[in-house]
Design a protein around this motif. Structure first.
Motif, mmCIF file in Angstrom:
data_model
loop_
_atom_site.group_PDB
_atom_site.id
_atom_site.type_symbol
_atom_site.label_atom_id
_atom_site.label_comp_id
_atom_site.label_asym_id
_atom_site.label_seq_id
_atom_site.Cartn_x
_atom_site.Cartn_y
_atom_site.Cartn_z
ATOM 1 N N ARG A 12 0.732 -1.215 0.066
ATOM 2 C CA ARG A 12 0.081 0.102 -0.135
ATOM 3 C C ARG A 12 0.623 1.249 0.181
ATOM 4 O O ARG A 12 1.934 1.411 0.723
ATOM 5 N N GLU A 13 0.715 2.174 -0.937
ATOM 6 C CA GLU A 13 1.427 3.460 -0.954
ATOM 7 C C GLU A 13 0.334 4.469 -0.805
ATOM 8 O O GLU A 13 -0.499 4.627 -1.523
ATOM 9 N N LEU A 14 0.625 5.318 0.274
ATOM 10 C CA LEU A 14 0.014 6.566 0.431
ATOM 11 C C LEU A 14 -0.076 7.499 -0.845
ATOM 12 O O LEU A 14 1.061 8.149 -0.924
ATOM 13 N N VAL A 15 -0.962 7.959 -1.380
ATOM 14 C CA VAL A 15 -1.169 8.880 -2.578
ATOM 15 C C VAL A 15 -1.969 10.159 -2.616
ATOM 16 O O VAL A 15 -1.834 10.966 -3.291
ATOM 17 N N GLY A 16 -2.444 10.050 -1.059
ATOM 18 C CA GLY A 16 -3.372 11.395 -1.029
ATOM 19 C C GLY A 16 -4.196 11.429 0.155
ATOM 20 O O GLY A 16 -4.077 10.339 1.085
ATOM 21 N N PHE A 17 -4.855 12.163 0.825
ATOM 22 C CA PHE A 17 -5.553 12.604 1.951
ATOM 23 C C PHE A 17 -6.926 13.092 1.546
ATOM 24 O O PHE A 17 -6.988 13.900 0.637
ATOM 25 N N THR A 18 -8.025 12.863 2.349
ATOM 26 C CA THR A 18 -9.032 13.374 2.384
ATOM 27 C C THR A 18 -9.706 13.688 3.864
ATOM 28 O O THR A 18 -9.523 12.786 4.704
ATOM 29 N N CYS A 19 -10.109 14.714 4.003
ATOM 30 C CA CYS A 19 -10.615 15.177 5.249
ATOM 31 C C CYS A 19 -11.931 14.512 5.559
ATOM 32 O O CYS A 19 -12.825 14.784 4.798
ATOM 33 N N ASN A 20 -12.135 13.825 6.547
ATOM 34 C CA ASN A 20 -13.360 13.240 6.987
ATOM 35 C C ASN A 20 -14.236 14.326 7.324
ATOM 36 O O ASN A 20 -15.503 13.816 7.126
ATOM 37 N N LYS A 21 -14.070 15.254 7.594
ATOM 38 C CA LYS A 21 -15.021 16.176 8.054
ATOM 39 C C LYS A 21 -15.521 17.157 7.096
ATOM 40 O O LYS A 21 -16.985 17.071 6.841
ATOM 41 N N CYS A 22 -14.875 17.624 6.201
ATOM 42 C CA CYS A 22 -15.000 18.775 5.061
ATOM 43 C C CYS A 22 -15.036 18.155 3.643
ATOM 44 O O CYS A 22 -15.627 18.504 2.850
ATOM 45 N N GLY A 23 -14.240 16.909 3.649
ATOM 46 C CA GLY A 23 -14.074 16.278 2.314
ATOM 47 C C GLY A 23 -13.131 16.845 1.357
ATOM 48 O O GLY A 23 -12.699 16.491 0.074
ATOM 49 N N LYS A 24 -12.244 17.922 1.945
ATOM 50 C CA LYS A 24 -11.199 18.411 1.032
ATOM 51 C C LYS A 24 -10.188 17.350 1.011
ATOM 52 O O LYS A 24 -9.717 16.568 1.652
ATOM 53 N N SER A 25 -9.627 17.204 -0.168
ATOM 54 C CA SER A 25 -8.588 16.307 -0.691
ATOM 55 C C SER A 25 -7.350 16.848 -1.288
ATOM 56 O O SER A 25 -7.429 18.028 -1.735
ATOM 57 N N VAL A 26 -6.241 16.087 -1.113
ATOM 58 C CA VAL A 26 -4.802 16.601 -1.733
ATOM 59 C C VAL A 26 -4.413 15.151 -2.523
ATOM 60 O O VAL A 26 -4.522 14.151 -1.564
ATOM 61 N N ASP A 27 -3.890 15.102 -3.481
ATOM 62 C CA ASP A 27 -3.055 14.148 -3.797
ATOM 63 C C ASP A 27 -1.438 14.494 -3.653
ATOM 64 O O ASP A 27 -1.078 15.642 -3.840
ATOM 65 N N LEU A 28 -0.939 13.463 -3.163
ATOM 66 C CA LEU A 28 0.609 13.917 -3.009
ATOM 67 C C LEU A 28 1.536 13.508 -4.226
ATOM 68 O O LEU A 28 1.258 12.520 -4.851
ATOM 69 N N ASP A 31 7.349 16.045 -4.318
ATOM 70 C CA ASP A 31 7.862 17.476 -3.842
ATOM 71 C C ASP A 31 6.841 17.927 -3.099
ATOM 72 O O ASP A 31 6.754 19.280 -2.570
ATOM 73 N N ASP A 32 5.454 17.447 -2.954
ATOM 74 C CA ASP A 32 4.632 18.133 -2.248
ATOM 75 C C ASP A 32 4.863 18.262 -0.686
ATOM 76 O O ASP A 32 5.083 16.768 -0.269
ATOM 77 N N PHE A 33 4.304 19.208 0.067
ATOM 78 C CA PHE A 33 4.274 18.864 1.446
ATOM 79 C C PHE A 33 2.847 19.380 2.060
ATOM 80 O O PHE A 33 2.649 19.123 3.180
ATOM 81 N N PHE A 88 0.293 30.474 6.073
ATOM 82 C CA PHE A 88 -0.100 29.350 5.962
ATOM 83 C C PHE A 88 -0.290 28.881 4.622
ATOM 84 O O PHE A 88 -0.749 29.893 3.837
ATOM 85 N N TYR A 89 -0.200 27.520 4.139
ATOM 86 C CA TYR A 89 -0.564 27.041 2.905
ATOM 87 C C TYR A 89 -2.019 26.828 2.909
ATOM 88 O O TYR A 89 -2.667 26.218 3.726
ATOM 89 N N ASP A 90 -2.705 27.319 1.958
ATOM 90 C CA ASP A 90 -4.070 27.463 1.446
ATOM 91 C C ASP A 90 -4.273 26.217 0.770
ATOM 92 O O ASP A 90 -3.700 26.427 -0.395
ATOM 93 N N LEU A 91 -4.811 25.017 0.875
ATOM 94 C CA LEU A 91 -5.010 23.749 0.081
ATOM 95 C C LEU A 91 -5.615 24.259 -1.255
ATOM 96 O O LEU A 91 -5.582 23.715 -2.245
ATOM 97 N N GLU A 92 -6.362 25.345 -1.222
ATOM 98 C CA GLU A 92 -7.155 25.679 -2.233
ATOM 99 C C GLU A 92 -6.326 26.622 -3.315
ATOM 100 O O GLU A 92 -6.777 26.709 -4.602
#
Length: 97
Positions: A12-28, A31-33, A88-92
């Motif tokens: 299993r390789e981690l490729v992204g996150f999704t917030c369980n509360k708001c649904g915001k997602s990022v793909d990793l 070079d991404d932090f 701060f880094y804004d995910l949007e």
């Protein structure tokens, strides 16, 4: 001499996150932090709880975590950074002040 057998092992390789509360997602990417702006939680319930024997795991983005912590009547240890003094880094859309 060594003998080897070949095995197919699933990884299993981690490729992204999704917030369980708001649904915001990022793909990793390499070079991404942005993944640093998501926080993982795991809690286990024990005897006497309505959720006895369950274990919950979830991820929250920093915005949802901050909103959650603001509802506490007692501030957690370690909290104290004044959010408006830092960039701060804004995910949007990148960096925000």
């Amino acid at each position: 001499m060594r003998k080897y057998i070949e095995r197919n092992v699933k990884q299993r390789e981690l490729v992204g996150f999704t917030c369980n509360k708001c649904g915001k997602s990022v793909d990793l990417t390499e070079d991404d932090f942005a993944g640093n702006l998501f926080h993982s939680f795991k809690t286990s319930f024990h005897y006497g709880s309505a959720f006895d024997m369950e274990t919950w795991e979830f991820d929250l983005c920093e915005d949802c975590l901050l909103d959650f912590v603001k509802t506490f009547k007692v501030e957690p240890d370690g909290v104290g950074i004044e959010r408006d003094r830092f960039v701060f880094y804004d995910l949007e859309g990148g960096l925000s002040e």
